[in-house]
Design a protein around this motif. Structure first.
Motif, PDB file in Angstrom:
ATOM      1  N   ASN A  30     -17.598  13.664  71.353  1.00 32.81           N
ATOM      2  CA  ASN A  30     -16.556  13.211  70.428  1.00 32.81           C
ATOM      3  C   ASN A  30     -15.380  12.617  71.194  1.00 32.81           C
ATOM      4  OD1 ASN A  30     -13.826  14.096  68.862  1.00 32.81           O
ATOM      5  ND2 ASN A  30     -15.418  13.349  67.456  1.00 32.81           N
ATOM      6  N   ALA A  31     -14.985  13.247  72.298  1.00 30.55           N
ATOM      7  CA  ALA A  31     -13.900  12.704  73.122  1.00 30.55           C
ATOM      8  C   ALA A  31     -14.305  11.347  73.690  1.00 30.55           C
ATOM      9  CB  ALA A  31     -13.552  13.681  74.242  1.00 30.55           C
ATOM     10  N   ASN A  32     -15.555  11.233  74.150  1.00 26.38           N
ATOM     11  CA  ASN A  32     -16.054   9.950  74.671  1.00 26.38           C
ATOM     12  C   ASN A  32     -16.068   8.888  73.578  1.00 26.38           C
ATOM     13  OD1 ASN A  32     -16.460  11.217  77.114  1.00 26.38           O
ATOM     14  ND2 ASN A  32     -18.667  11.428  76.855  1.00 26.38           N
ATOM     15  N   LEU A  33     -16.459   9.278  72.381  1.00 24.93           N
ATOM     16  CA  LEU A  33     -16.508   8.346  71.259  1.00 24.93           C
ATOM     17  C   LEU A  33     -15.109   7.863  70.875  1.00 24.93           C
ATOM     18  CD1 LEU A  33     -18.314   6.970  69.156  1.00 24.93           C
ATOM     19  CD2 LEU A  33     -18.055   9.009  67.731  1.00 24.93           C
ATOM     20  N   GLN A  34     -14.131   8.773  70.891  1.00 26.15           N
ATOM     21  CA  GLN A  34     -12.758   8.371  70.593  1.00 26.15           C
ATOM     22  C   GLN A  34     -12.226   7.404  71.648  1.00 26.15           C
ATOM     23  OE1 GLN A  34      -9.885  11.327  69.302  1.00 26.15           O
ATOM     24  NE2 GLN A  34     -11.551  12.698  68.722  1.00 26.15           N
TER      25      GLN A  34
END
Length: 85
Positions: A30-34
């Motif tokens: 999720n952090a990578n996607l953001q």
């Protein structure tokens, strides 16, 4: 008392809470996607403003997508497990 003057980094790189299944690999992805979404936004703005060409924007976004896909695979997140059943 809430901070009335947020830092520049908080403004430029906002992060939002994760609301899915709280497994470490999901939180990291999720952090990578953001980060991916934020960087795509910057690239689009640079292209719209005439600072880079459409071709350069496409190549940069394609590279970012490949990095995101590699991180998904490295974290062991399968395509079939995405989304609600």
């Amino acid at each position: 008392m809430p901070e009335s003057n947020p830092s520049k980094d908080d403004f430029l790189y906002p992060h939002y809470s994760y609301h899915g299944e709280a497994k470490p690999e999901n939180i990291v992805f999720n952090a990578n996607l953001q980060e991916f979404a934020q960087r795509v936004n910057y690239i689009c703005n640079l292209e719209t403003g005439g600072k880079i060409t459409s071709n350069e924007a496409y190549q940069q976004i394609k590279e970012l997508w490949q990095q995101l896909d590699s991180s998904r695979e490295g974290l062991g997140i399968s395509e079939e497990s995405d989304g609600p059943e």
